[in-house]
Each structure stands twice: as structure tokens, then as C-alpha cells.
Design an enzyme around this catalytic site. Structure first.
Site, PDB file in Angstrom:
ATOM      1  N   CYS A  53     -16.054  77.356  16.078  1.00  0.00           N
ATOM      2  CA  CYS A  53     -14.784  77.759  16.692  1.00  0.00           C
ATOM      3  C   CYS A  53     -14.954  79.093  17.413  1.00  0.00           C
ATOM      4  O   CYS A  53     -15.546  80.021  16.869  1.00  0.00           O
ATOM      5  CB  CYS A  53     -13.701  77.873  15.610  1.00  0.00           C
ATOM      6  SG  CYS A  53     -12.092  78.288  16.308  1.00  0.00           S
ATOM      7  N   CYS A  57     -11.399  84.732  13.433  1.00  0.00           N
ATOM      8  CA  CYS A  57     -10.567  84.946  12.237  1.00  0.00           C
ATOM      9  C   CYS A  57     -11.472  85.345  11.063  1.00  0.00           C
ATOM     10  O   CYS A  57     -12.350  84.559  10.660  1.00  0.00           O
ATOM     11  CB  CYS A  57      -9.797  83.673  11.921  1.00  0.00           C
ATOM     12  SG  CYS A  57      -9.006  82.949  13.377  1.00  0.00           S
ATOM     13  N   CYS A  60     -12.420  83.010   8.111  1.00  0.00           N
ATOM     14  CA  CYS A  60     -12.685  81.584   8.337  1.00  0.00           C
ATOM     15  C   CYS A  60     -14.163  81.210   8.393  1.00  0.00           C
ATOM     16  O   CYS A  60     -14.927  81.740   9.209  1.00  0.00           O
ATOM     17  CB  CYS A  60     -12.001  81.114   9.620  1.00  0.00           C
ATOM     18  SG  CYS A  60     -12.098  79.310   9.775  1.00  0.00           S
ATOM     19  N   CYS A  97      -3.150  65.576   6.482  1.00  0.00           N
ATOM     20  CA  CYS A  97      -3.201  66.728   7.400  1.00  0.00           C
ATOM     21  C   CYS A  97      -4.584  66.814   8.032  1.00  0.00           C
ATOM     22  O   CYS A  97      -5.579  66.982   7.321  1.00  0.00           O
ATOM     23  CB  CYS A  97      -2.938  68.021   6.647  1.00  0.00           C
ATOM     24  SG  CYS A  97      -1.422  68.010   5.699  1.00  0.00           S
ATOM     25  N   CYS A 128       0.275  65.204   9.702  1.00  0.00           N
ATOM     26  CA  CYS A 128       0.297  66.629  10.022  1.00  0.00           C
ATOM     27  C   CYS A 128      -0.992  66.951  10.747  1.00  0.00           C
ATOM     28  O   CYS A 128      -2.033  66.361  10.464  1.00  0.00           O
ATOM     29  CB  CYS A 128       0.404  67.460   8.743  1.00  0.00           C
ATOM     30  SG  CYS A 128       0.373  69.238   9.055  1.00  0.00           S
ATOM     31  N   CYS A 188       5.070  73.633  10.039  1.00  0.00           N
ATOM     32  CA  CYS A 188       4.382  74.070   8.818  1.00  0.00           C
ATOM     33  C   CYS A 188       3.730  75.402   9.169  1.00  0.00           C
ATOM     34  O   CYS A 188       2.841  75.457  10.025  1.00  0.00           O
ATOM     35  CB  CYS A 188       3.326  73.046   8.415  1.00  0.00           C
ATOM     36  SG  CYS A 188       2.331  73.582   7.002  1.00  0.00           S
ATOM     37  N   ARG A 260       4.081  75.682  -0.247  1.00  0.00           N
ATOM     38  CA  ARG A 260       2.852  75.071  -0.759  1.00  0.00           C
ATOM     39  C   ARG A 260       1.938  76.081  -1.445  1.00  0.00           C
ATOM     40  O   ARG A 260       1.591  77.111  -0.864  1.00  0.00           O
ATOM     41  CB  ARG A 260       2.084  74.380   0.374  1.00  0.00           C
ATOM     42  CG  ARG A 260       0.839  73.655  -0.139  1.00  0.00           C
ATOM     43  CD  ARG A 260       0.145  72.797   0.927  1.00  0.00           C
ATOM     44  NE  ARG A 260       1.036  71.794   1.437  1.00  0.00           N
ATOM     45  CZ  ARG A 260       1.292  71.640   2.739  1.00  0.00           C
ATOM     46  NH1 ARG A 260       0.716  72.391   3.629  1.00  0.00           N
ATOM     47  NH2 ARG A 260       2.140  70.709   3.134  1.00  0.00           N
TER      48      ARG A 260
HETATM   49  N1  SAM Z   1      -7.968  76.346  14.206  1.00  0.00           N
HETATM   50  C1  SAM Z   1      -6.614  76.115  13.890  1.00  0.00           C
HETATM   51  C2  SAM Z   1      -5.842  77.383  13.578  1.00  0.00           C
HETATM   52  O1  SAM Z   1      -6.451  78.390  13.275  1.00  0.00           O
HETATM   53  O2  SAM Z   1      -4.627  77.328  13.631  1.00  0.00           O
HETATM   54  C3  SAM Z   1      -6.436  75.142  12.732  1.00  0.00           C
HETATM   55  C4  SAM Z   1      -7.390  75.181  11.563  1.00  0.00           C
HETATM   56  S1  SAM Z   1      -7.396  76.712  10.607  1.00  0.00           S
HETATM   57  C5  SAM Z   1      -8.792  76.443   9.553  1.00  0.00           C
HETATM   58  C6  SAM Z   1      -5.948  76.540   9.592  1.00  0.00           C
HETATM   59  C7  SAM Z   1      -5.644  77.619   8.615  1.00  0.00           C
HETATM   60  O3  SAM Z   1      -6.544  77.592   7.517  1.00  0.00           O
HETATM   61  C8  SAM Z   1      -5.717  79.055   9.066  1.00  0.00           C
HETATM   62  O4  SAM Z   1      -4.598  79.454   9.797  1.00  0.00           O
HETATM   63  C9  SAM Z   1      -5.766  79.797   7.743  1.00  0.00           C
HETATM   64  O5  SAM Z   1      -4.466  80.134   7.312  1.00  0.00           O
HETATM   65  C10 SAM Z   1      -6.384  78.782   6.788  1.00  0.00           C
HETATM   66  N2  SAM Z   1      -7.692  79.241   6.302  1.00  0.00           N
HETATM   67  C11 SAM Z   1      -8.852  79.236   6.975  1.00  0.00           C
HETATM   68  N3  SAM Z   1      -9.841  79.759   6.236  1.00  0.00           N
HETATM   69  C12 SAM Z   1      -9.293  80.110   5.044  1.00  0.00           C
HETATM   70  C13 SAM Z   1      -9.807  80.722   3.872  1.00  0.00           C
HETATM   71  N4  SAM Z   1     -11.096  81.082   3.776  1.00  0.00           N
HETATM   72  N5  SAM Z   1      -8.961  80.941   2.840  1.00  0.00           N
HETATM   73  C14 SAM Z   1      -7.658  80.580   2.937  1.00  0.00           C
HETATM   74  N6  SAM Z   1      -7.121  80.002   4.029  1.00  0.00           N
HETATM   75  C15 SAM Z   1      -7.918  79.776   5.076  1.00  0.00           C
HETATM   76 FE1  SF4 Z   2     -10.962  78.792  14.396  1.00  0.00          FE
HETATM   77 FE2  SF4 Z   2     -10.926  79.145  11.770  1.00  0.00          FE
HETATM   78 FE3  SF4 Z   2      -9.549  80.794  13.332  1.00  0.00          FE
HETATM   79 FE4  SF4 Z   2      -8.728  78.210  13.046  1.00  0.00          FE
HETATM   80  S1  SF4 Z   2      -8.795  79.773  11.460  1.00  0.00           S
HETATM   81  S2  SF4 Z   2      -8.889  79.408  14.952  1.00  0.00           S
HETATM   82  S3  SF4 Z   2     -10.746  77.200  12.829  1.00  0.00           S
HETATM   83  S4  SF4 Z   2     -11.803  80.569  13.301  1.00  0.00           S
END
Ligand code: SAM
Ligand code: SF4
Ligand code: DTB
Length: 316
Positions: A53, A57, A60, A97, A128, A188, A260
Site C-alpha cells: 500500500c 499509516c 499498518c 467485510c 462491507c 462503519c 465493535r
Molecule cells: N486501506 C484502507 C484504509 O486504510 O481505509 C482499508 C484497509 S485498512 C487495513 C483498515 C483499517 O484497519 C485501518 O483504518 C485501521 O484502523 C485498521 N488497522 C490496520 N492495521 C492495524 C493494526 N495494526 N492494529 C489495529 N488496527 C489496524
Molecule cells: Fe494502506 Fe494500511 Fe493505511 Fe489502509 S491502513 S491505507 S492498507 S497502509
């Protein structure tokens, strides 16, 4: 308590300050006024496009900016989605989801997503999707295809946001939520706690969610899953009771939303999860995997539900 969208930060901070047992009692009372307290909504996640990606973040495992050792997978084929959704339904989930590691889908990706929504709907599951930023036309196309929910988390307070993500801004998130809402999709949206944010940032996150023009129907509260290779791999452990407070304050401020108990349950023992359900959580992710990280075994969750007298909520 009526549904308010005019919460002030001071009011939310004051709720966080209420002695824990009183706070949980108040949240449990509000929960009972709006929901069957034994009913828990059950969703199962599937990563339909994994890793690489472009966003950064800090929490992530799927960001291309960090070396987490995660394998990259292109968009799944339709039959793989159908098989996973069918297994989730057989195990007892009512919502499926699908998550894609994109900053934003391209219009041709929406064509594929629409097909996926179709096969999941055919199985009689709620649908979802979480696939990054959407423009109004994309949101409308997904709604017209029968998508039920779109997940897009605010993640943290507007102030702390730039310390967690630099490749997009808080307003981008709000804009997508608006497009999703305007398209008639269920929203959500929640966040993550345990990212070294302050109490004031947890207040700011709940404030941002509870003052949206309409509350999200579903509010996932994630406890950070610390993944090696991410900048937050060594984040300080959030106190268990501070997590419970975050759930309780979400319940009190968004009384009709389904809250949730989201990522992070693998590190929570049954007693802590029970306290979260008492504090107003009424949804979980079910199945051994979240998107890329672990989640409790289905057998453990079945045993937990039996021990607590909880039951899965029927699909609406
Ligand atoms: N890429 C899209 C986005 O960021 O909206 C969708 C997938 S992203 C993985 C969805 C959500 O997963 C993120 O907004 C975050 O809140 C959650 N998430 C990702 N990594 C996480 C982690 N290590 N611990 C808890 N929540 C996590
Ligand atoms: Fe990409 Fe992870 Fe950020 Fe979603 S949360 S935009 S998958 S880096
Ligand atoms: C949400 O709030 N949490 C889910 C779902 N919505 C998409 C994702 C949790 C991801 C945890 C890290 C992983 O498994 O990759």
C-alpha cells in the site's frame, strides 16, 4: 439518552474521567436501553488485496513504507471470495467485510468490487468493504450494487493524525465518509487506541466520531496490534481499563451505534472481553484472521459466547 451530535470535547473528557465502575454502569444502562445486551453482531474479514500500500499509516503491516515481511497479493479471484464468504457464513458470521490495501480504488477496481459484493450478497450475507478513499460516484456505484456498509476509520484525533499518517489528511477521511453517507451506504467508522496517543487524543477521536452529521451505524474500536517492522512495533501497552473506558465512552456518546470490540482481542483474556461487552461493545470480528494478523480461534469465541450467555445477532 437521546442521540446527540453536538458533544463537546469537555463533555467527552469528563466521561473519560468518571470512576471506572460508574462509567461501565452508565454505559451498560444506555446499552440496555437501545439493544438486547446478549446479542453480538458477528463479522468476518477477508483481505482481498494485500500489502504494497502506498500510504504510510504507522500502525499498518500493509504499508509499502515498512519492512514487515508480509507477502503481497493481488486482488483475489471471485471464487476465492465466494469460498471464504461461504465458510464465514457456515461458521456463523452474518456480515462479510472485504479489505483492500489501497489508498483509493481506480474506477476499474470498482467493477471488480461490484462483482465481489454480488457473490457475497448471493450467499445471504451482509456486505462491507474497506478499500480506501472513495469519490461520490464510486460510493454511489457500490451502493447501487447492493453494498451494505463501507468502513473508513478516522483512526485517531485530528491533532495526532499527522504523527500517524503523512500521505493523506484527516479531512480526506471526512470527505470519504460524507460521500459514503450521501450515497445511502451504512457507515462503519472508528479508530485505533494504544498508538502512544494521549487521553486527549482518545477524547478527540470519539469527539470526531460522535459529532459527525450522523453517527456511524458501526463503530469499530481497535486496540493496536503491534506488528514488527512498523513504526509502532514498540508502542507502550495501553492500560486494559483505558481500553474499556474508550468502549464505554463510545457507547455513551453514540447510543444507537453498534460498537465493535475490534482488532486486539488476541491479547485480551475472557474477563477483559466480558467487561468490554458490559461496557457496551456489541460486535466482534470472528474467524482466525483479521486482515493479515491473528484473531482468536473460532472454538475459543464459541466457548466465550457460551460462558457469557451471548448470542450472535441475526442479519437485519
Ligand atoms: N486501506 C484502507 C484504509 O486504510 O481505509 C482499508 C484497509 S485498512 C487495513 C483498515 C483499517 O484497519 C485501518 O483504518 C485501521 O484502523 C485498521 N488497522 C490496520 N492495521 C492495524 C493494526 N495494526 N492494529 C489495529 N488496527 C489496524
Ligand atoms: Fe494502506 Fe494500511 Fe493505511 Fe489502509 S491502513 S491505507 S492498507 S497502509
Ligand atoms: C477495523 O476497524 N478493523 C479491521 C477492519 N476495520 C478493516 C482491520 C483490523 C486490521 C488489523 C491488522 C491486520 O490484520 O492487518
Amino acid at each position: 439518552m437521546s442521540v446527540r451530535t453536538d458533544w463537546t470535547r469537555d463533555e467527552i473528557a469528563a466521561l473519560f474521567d468518571v470512576p471506572l465502575l460508574d462509567l461501565v454502569f452508565r454505559a451498560a444502562s444506555v446499552h440496555r436501553a437501545h439493544f438486547d445486551p446478549q446479542a453480538v453482531q458477528i463479522s468476518t474479514l477477508l483481505s482481498i488485496k494485500t500489502g504494497a500500500c502506498p500510504e504510510d499509516c504507522a500502525y499498518c503491516p500493509q504499508s509499502a513504507h515498512f519492512k514487515t515481511g508480509l507477502g503481497v497479493e493481488r486482488l483475489l479471484a471471485l471464487n476465492e471470495v465466494r469460498n471464504s464468504a461461504s465458510a464465514a457464513k457456515a461458521a456463523g458470521a452474518t456480515r462479510f467485510c472485504m479489505g483492500a490495501a489501497w489508498r483509493a480504488p481506480r474506477d476499474k477496481d470498482i467493477d471488480r468490487l461490484i462483482e465481489m459484493v454480488g457473490v457475497v450478497r448471493e450467499l445471504g450475507l451482509e456486505t462491507c468493504l474497506t478499500a480506501g478513499m472513495l469519490n461520490p460516484e464510486q460510493a454511489q456505484r457500490l451502493r447501487d450494487a447492493g453494498l451494505d456498509y463501507y468502513n473508513h476509520n478516522l483512526d485517531t484525533s485530528p491533532e495526532f493524525y499527522p504523527q500517524i499518517i503523512s500521505t493523506r489528511c484527516f479531512q480526506d477521511r471526512l470527505d470519504t465518509l460524507q460521500a459514503v453517507r450521501d450515497a445511502g451506504l451504512n457507515v462503519c467508522s472508528g479508530g485505533i487506541v494504544g498508538m502512544n496517543e494521549s487521553r486527549a487524543d482518545r477524547v478527540g477521536l470519539i469527539h470526531a466520531l460522535a459529532t459527525l452529521p450522523a453517527h456511524p451505524e458501526s463503530v469499530p474500536i481497535n486496540r493496536l496490534v503491534k506488528v514488527s517492522g512498523t513504526p509502532l512495533q514498540d508502542a507502550e501497552e495501553l492500560d486494559d481499563f483505558e481500553f474499556v473506558r474508550s468502549i464505554a465512552v463510545a457507547r455513551l456518546t453514540m447510543p444507537r451505534s453498534v460498537v465493535r470490540l475490534s482488532a486486539g482481542r488476541e491479547t485480551m483474556d475472557p474477563s477483559l472481553q466480558a467487561l468490554c461487552f458490559l461496557a457496551g461493545a456489541n460486535s466482534i470480528f470472528y474467524g482466525e484472521k483479521l486482515l493479515t494478523t491473528g484473531n482468536p480461534e473460532v472454538t475459543a469465541d464459541r466457548a466465550l459466547f457460551a460462558r457469557l450467555g451471548l448470542k450472535g445477532l441475526e442479519a437485519a
